[in-house]
Design a protein around this motif. Structure first.
Motif, PDB file in Angstrom:
ATOM      1  N   GLU A  42       0.857  -1.145   0.041  1.00  0.00           N
ATOM      2  CA  GLU A  42       0.031  -0.094   0.096  1.00  0.00           C
ATOM      3  C   GLU A  42       0.884   1.246  -0.208  1.00  0.00           C
ATOM      4  O   GLU A  42       0.565   2.375  -0.496  1.00  0.00           O
ATOM      5  CB  GLU A  42      -1.010   0.053   1.043  1.00  0.00           C
ATOM      6  N   ASP A  43       1.854   1.088   0.671  1.00  0.00           N
ATOM      7  CA  ASP A  43       2.761   2.359   0.873  1.00  0.00           C
ATOM      8  C   ASP A  43       3.548   2.599  -0.589  1.00  0.00           C
ATOM      9  O   ASP A  43       3.619   3.664  -1.014  1.00  0.00           O
ATOM     10  CB  ASP A  43       3.925   2.128   1.751  1.00  0.00           C
ATOM     11  N   ILE A  44       3.908   1.329  -1.322  1.00  0.00           N
ATOM     12  CA  ILE A  44       4.478   1.661  -2.702  1.00  0.00           C
ATOM     13  C   ILE A  44       3.310   2.262  -3.615  1.00  0.00           C
ATOM     14  O   ILE A  44       3.533   3.254  -4.421  1.00  0.00           O
ATOM     15  CB  ILE A  44       4.992   0.401  -3.190  1.00  0.00           C
ATOM     16  N   ALA A  45       1.996   1.812  -3.508  1.00  0.00           N
ATOM     17  CA  ALA A  45       1.016   2.376  -4.348  1.00  0.00           C
ATOM     18  C   ALA A  45       0.919   3.706  -4.125  1.00  0.00           C
ATOM     19  O   ALA A  45       0.364   4.417  -4.889  1.00  0.00           O
ATOM     20  CB  ALA A  45      -0.001   1.480  -4.117  1.00  0.00           C
ATOM     21  N   ARG A  46       0.996   4.190  -2.798  1.00  0.00           N
ATOM     22  CA  ARG A  46       0.833   5.496  -2.566  1.00  0.00           C
ATOM     23  C   ARG A  46       1.937   6.396  -2.989  1.00  0.00           C
ATOM     24  O   ARG A  46       1.916   7.553  -3.466  1.00  0.00           O
ATOM     25  CB  ARG A  46       0.654   5.639  -0.915  1.00  0.00           C
ATOM     26  N   ARG A  47       3.075   6.040  -2.703  1.00  0.00           N
ATOM     27  CA  ARG A  47       4.392   6.950  -2.943  1.00  0.00           C
ATOM     28  C   ARG A  47       5.337   6.383  -4.071  1.00  0.00           C
ATOM     29  O   ARG A  47       6.331   6.903  -4.154  1.00  0.00           O
ATOM     30  CB  ARG A  47       5.336   6.932  -1.479  1.00  0.00           C
ATOM     31  N   ARG A  76      11.786  -7.971   0.269  1.00  0.00           N
ATOM     32  CA  ARG A  76      10.468  -7.639   0.658  1.00  0.00           C
ATOM     33  C   ARG A  76       9.713  -6.499  -0.093  1.00  0.00           C
ATOM     34  O   ARG A  76       8.559  -6.808  -0.510  1.00  0.00           O
ATOM     35  CB  ARG A  76      10.297  -6.983   2.152  1.00  0.00           C
ATOM     36  N   ARG A  77      10.542  -5.800  -0.609  1.00  0.00           N
ATOM     37  CA  ARG A  77      10.029  -4.801  -1.683  1.00  0.00           C
ATOM     38  C   ARG A  77       9.536  -5.516  -3.019  1.00  0.00           C
ATOM     39  O   ARG A  77       8.421  -5.281  -3.639  1.00  0.00           O
ATOM     40  CB  ARG A  77      10.923  -3.710  -2.250  1.00  0.00           C
ATOM     41  N   TYR A  78      10.315  -6.626  -3.404  1.00  0.00           N
ATOM     42  CA  TYR A  78       9.864  -7.550  -4.333  1.00  0.00           C
ATOM     43  C   TYR A  78       8.410  -8.179  -4.246  1.00  0.00           C
ATOM     44  O   TYR A  78       7.787  -8.319  -4.967  1.00  0.00           O
ATOM     45  CB  TYR A  78      10.820  -8.479  -4.741  1.00  0.00           C
ATOM     46  N   ARG A  79       8.352  -8.738  -3.003  1.00  0.00           N
ATOM     47  CA  ARG A  79       6.967  -9.403  -2.565  1.00  0.00           C
ATOM     48  C   ARG A  79       6.012  -8.336  -2.525  1.00  0.00           C
ATOM     49  O   ARG A  79       4.700  -8.515  -3.092  1.00  0.00           O
ATOM     50  CB  ARG A  79       6.953 -10.224  -1.563  1.00  0.00           C
ATOM     51  N   ALA A  80       6.289  -7.202  -2.236  1.00  0.00           N
ATOM     52  CA  ALA A  80       5.188  -6.220  -2.423  1.00  0.00           C
ATOM     53  C   ALA A  80       4.772  -5.718  -3.612  1.00  0.00           C
ATOM     54  O   ALA A  80       3.474  -5.870  -4.094  1.00  0.00           O
ATOM     55  CB  ALA A  80       5.510  -5.018  -1.704  1.00  0.00           C
ATOM     56  N   LYS A  88      -3.534  -6.829  -9.977  1.00  0.00           N
ATOM     57  CA  LYS A  88      -3.687  -5.970 -11.123  1.00  0.00           C
ATOM     58  C   LYS A  88      -3.686  -4.747 -11.022  1.00  0.00           C
ATOM     59  O   LYS A  88      -4.259  -3.673 -11.778  1.00  0.00           O
ATOM     60  CB  LYS A  88      -4.945  -6.527 -11.881  1.00  0.00           C
ATOM     61  N   ARG A  89      -2.802  -4.174 -10.077  1.00  0.00           N
ATOM     62  CA  ARG A  89      -2.748  -2.724  -9.828  1.00  0.00           C
ATOM     63  C   ARG A  89      -1.396  -2.077 -10.455  1.00  0.00           C
ATOM     64  O   ARG A  89      -1.047  -0.949 -10.299  1.00  0.00           O
ATOM     65  CB  ARG A  89      -2.683  -2.291  -8.267  1.00  0.00           C
ATOM     66  N   LEU A  90      -0.678  -3.153 -10.888  1.00  0.00           N
ATOM     67  CA  LEU A  90       0.885  -2.843 -11.308  1.00  0.00           C
ATOM     68  C   LEU A  90       0.914  -3.883 -12.473  1.00  0.00           C
ATOM     69  O   LEU A  90       0.583  -5.170 -12.572  1.00  0.00           O
ATOM     70  CB  LEU A  90       1.734  -3.117 -10.206  1.00  0.00           C
TER      71      LEU A  90
END
Length: 691
Positions: A42-47, A76-80, A88-90
């Motif tokens: 969610e943080d990656i989706a936001r920022r 962890r970033r890869y799994r996010a 299907k957001r990326l």
């Protein structure tokens, strides 16, 4: 010619489609830590992605790049990112910023990225939250952005609002996080700094001491005045409540005692006016009245208002349900939670239905009054129906009494006013009537006195031979004196006294004993007639158990075992000890506990240490011996809370020389002397995190 320092060549970076990345088994992180993958996504989706992935080319058997890349660092970033792709957001082919490594080992890269990372100092986080707030972000918005609760954000902001000078001390490790959290109780920077300066001269710098110093002029929310007024009314009037976001504060501290007292006075005045509107002759209002303030006043009996048909039906239905639930659970090993909760709910409603308001005659209300105060729980206490002596209706003499009094007045020998002892001769009073006098005249006073002397002796002997009548007569005489203003309807010369207390101990009226006596007195008063002339018949109709219980209550009201410096009564106090032994009096069971207010704060340090030594043992006493008296009393109250210790005047005579000598339990670290061993230090309490 000197050699030139070789220049560092940084790894190349490149945007690589996500579907060309695979998670490497060389990642050293195996144990989950930190925020969840879902929150990171969610943080990656936001920022978007704030930190690149570290990757290595995947080679085939001949060492040729295959176009795929391992991700040994940033798993962890890869799994996010993988989760965002699944949602299907990326896009699967979205370009991911990566740093491409070819030198060294993949495990080394993974380890270095995690080990070389310096954690953010808590103060930096506090100030970052404060900066976001200053830039217009709301607390809930900040909480959502960093996946923490709103309470955590409030804590961080409160910590950042402490005096900048103290924040600098904390940044230099000059104080602990626990100490910093304690300073958030007060927003006054000057006061915070003054307390910190004072602590530099004290051996105690624990959080509890900081909170106590910052709130010593405030009123606890648990104070009955605060409960009576209510936080909403206090804050609406401009009052400030200091709250502790990091420890249980029982509602906080009310910073303006003057405002609180004004609000208490205003509400009591309003309540008193409402009571006065009922028609009472007088109404007295005060936050508290001394114990025994109704002594000497006659209380109206009144009659409880009957239940309405609807209320009676509801009570019957609830009682039937209660009985059925009890029968169903009678043989069960454990009552289900739902049933237990329902039983408690029914009990509460039945108690409210059975506690009926009392109605009084308008004529009685017109000469009686009421006391309006605050009880120990902060609720309004209204004591209605008390008649002052000067407001009593005049007592009209009966016809026979008036005639007899007139004749005795003419004869000049009123028995009550003569001052003669029982059976004493007139000494030449009224002359014997002559035989020639016509008609039947009243008996001469001298003859009447002699005859009644004979009757009195015979009655004394007869009463002594009938214990039940003696008990009834004594109960009658005591009731007349202790329940009625004018107790002249008894021939027994028994004069009970219910002494008032010259010294009003703190909270005396709200003790369990005081409430029990008051409730029992009210129950008996409701069973006694309004007129003293009817009392004998009512008492005669009581069964033996009721009569004995009433007699015990009356005798109990006459007990006076108070030590008074101006009125020493050693034999009476010794007799009180014998009665206490006979009834097995236990002041701990009666609800007494040593507190700063009722004992520890009013004796010397030596006595405080003796108390702790008896209640918790020598070790506990030694650990608080270095404290100042005020701090020693506070800590002694905590140590003695559940020990059953009482001071000597409250013990049974036979146990006054016996000490408890109980070994102490684990004590807080702040009680330890400086220079404690490493083993002692292990018992210290762990610091509380800010979240």
């Amino acid at each position: 010619m000197s050699k030139s320092t070789p220049k560092i060549a940084l790894s190349a970076s490149r945007d690589i489609p996500f579907n060309r990345l695979v998670l490497s088994q060389a990642n050293v992180r195996r144990i989950k830590a930190g925020i969840a993958i879902e929150e990171l996504a969610e943080d990656i989706a936001r920022r978007t992605l704030l930190q690149s992935l570290t990757v290595r080319p995947v080679l085939d058997a001949d060492g040729v790049e295959t176009g795929m890349f391992d991700v040994p660092s940033g798993g962890r970033r890869y799994r996010a990112l993988e989760l965002l792709v699944k949602q299907k957001r990326l896009a699967r082919t979205a370009l991911i910023p990566c740093v491409i490594r070819t030198e060294g080992l993949a495990e080394e890269d993974s380890l270095a990225e995690n080990v070389q990372r310096a954690p953010l100092h808590p103060l930096d986080q506090f100030r970052a939250f404060q900066a976001l707030r200053e830039k217009g972000r709301g607390e809930e918005e900040i909480a959502a952005a960093f996946f923490v609760s709103g309470a955590v954000v409030k804590q961080r902001l409160r910590l950042a609002a402490v005096s900048p000078r103290l924040l600098d001390v904390y940044a230099e490790d000059g104080m602990t996080l626990d100490q910093l959290m304690a300073f958030t109780v007060s927003p006054d920077h000057a006061r915070q700094e003054a307390v910190w300066d004072a602590l530099q001269r004290s051996p105690i710098r624990e959080p509890y001491q900081i909170r106590r110093l910052l709130t010593e002029s405030a009123v606890r929310a648990s104070d009955r005045r605060a409960r009576f007024v209510g936080a909403a009314a206090y804050e609406a009037a401009g009052g400030i409540i200091l709250r502790d976001l990091f420890a249980a504060d029982d509602g906080g501290w009310w910073q303006d005692p003057v405002l609180l007292d004004r609000l208490v006075h205003e509400r009591l005045t309003r309540e008193a006016e409402a009571i006065r509107a009922e028609g009472w002759r007088w109404v007295e209002a005060a936050p508290d009245f001394p114990y025994g303030h109704t002594y000497g006043l006659r209380r109206l009996a009144g009659t409880a208002e009957p239940l309405s048909e609807e209320e009676a039906a509801r009570r019957a239905a609830l009682q039937a349900e209660y009985d059925e639930l009890e029968r169903a659970c009678a043989e069960a090993d454990e009552v289900p939670e739902e049933t237990d909760a329902r039983l408690a709910e029914i009990e509460e409603v039945l108690a409210a239905l059975n506690d009926r308001p009392v109605a009084y005659e308008p004529a009685e209300i017109a000469r009686a009054g009421a006391f309006v105060s605050i009880d120990g729980s902060g609720a309004l206490r209204v004591e209605r129906g008390y008649v002052r002596p000067e407001d009593e209706a005049p007592v009209a003499a009966s016809g026979d009494d008036a005639a007899g009094a007139g004749e005795r007045s003419v004869a000049g020998s009123d028995i009550e006013g003569s001052g003669r002892a029982l059976g004493e001769p007139d000494g030449g009073g009224t002359a014997e009537p002559s035989e020639e006098d016509e008609g039947i005249r009243p008996l001469p006073d001298r003859l009447l006195t002699e005859l009644t002397a004979h009757r009195t002796l015979a009655l004394r002997d007869a009463v002594a031979g009938d214990p039940q009548v003696a008990l009834l007569a004594a109960t009658h005489a005591l009731c007349l004196r202790l329940f009625y203003r004018y107790g002249l309807d008894s021939c027994l010369e028994i004069e009970p006294k219910s002494a008032l207390f010259s010294a009003q101990a703190p909270g005396l009226a709200d003790t369990a004993s005081a409430r029990s006596i008051e409730a029992r007195h009210a129950r008996w008063q409701a069973q006694l007639p309004a007129e003293p002339g009817e009392l004998w018949a009512v008492l005669a109709g009581f069964d033996a158990d009721s009569r004995e219980a009433l007699f015990a209550h009356l005798v109990g009201l006459t007990v006076n075992a108070v030590h008074e410096a101006y009125n020493r009564r050693p034999k009476a106090i010794a007799h009180a000890d014998r009665i206490a032994e006979a009834v097995g009096l236990d002041m701990v069971e009666a609800g007494w506990r040593p507190t700063v207010a009722n004992y520890l704060g009013r004796v010397t340090k030596a006595r405080i240490l003796d108390a702790v030594r008896e209640g918790k043992g020598e070790a506990a006493a030694g650990l608080i011996a270095h404290l100042k008296k005020a701090d020693m009393a506070v800590e002694a109250e905590r140590l003695l809370a559940d020990t059953g210790w009482t001071p000597e005047p409250l013990r049974l005579a036979g146990s006054r020389d016996e000490g408890a000598a109980i070994e102490p339990e684990a004590l807080p670290a702040f009680l330890a002397e400086e220079g404690e061993s490493a083993g002692d230090a292990a018992a210290k309490t762990l610091p509380i995190a800010a979240e």
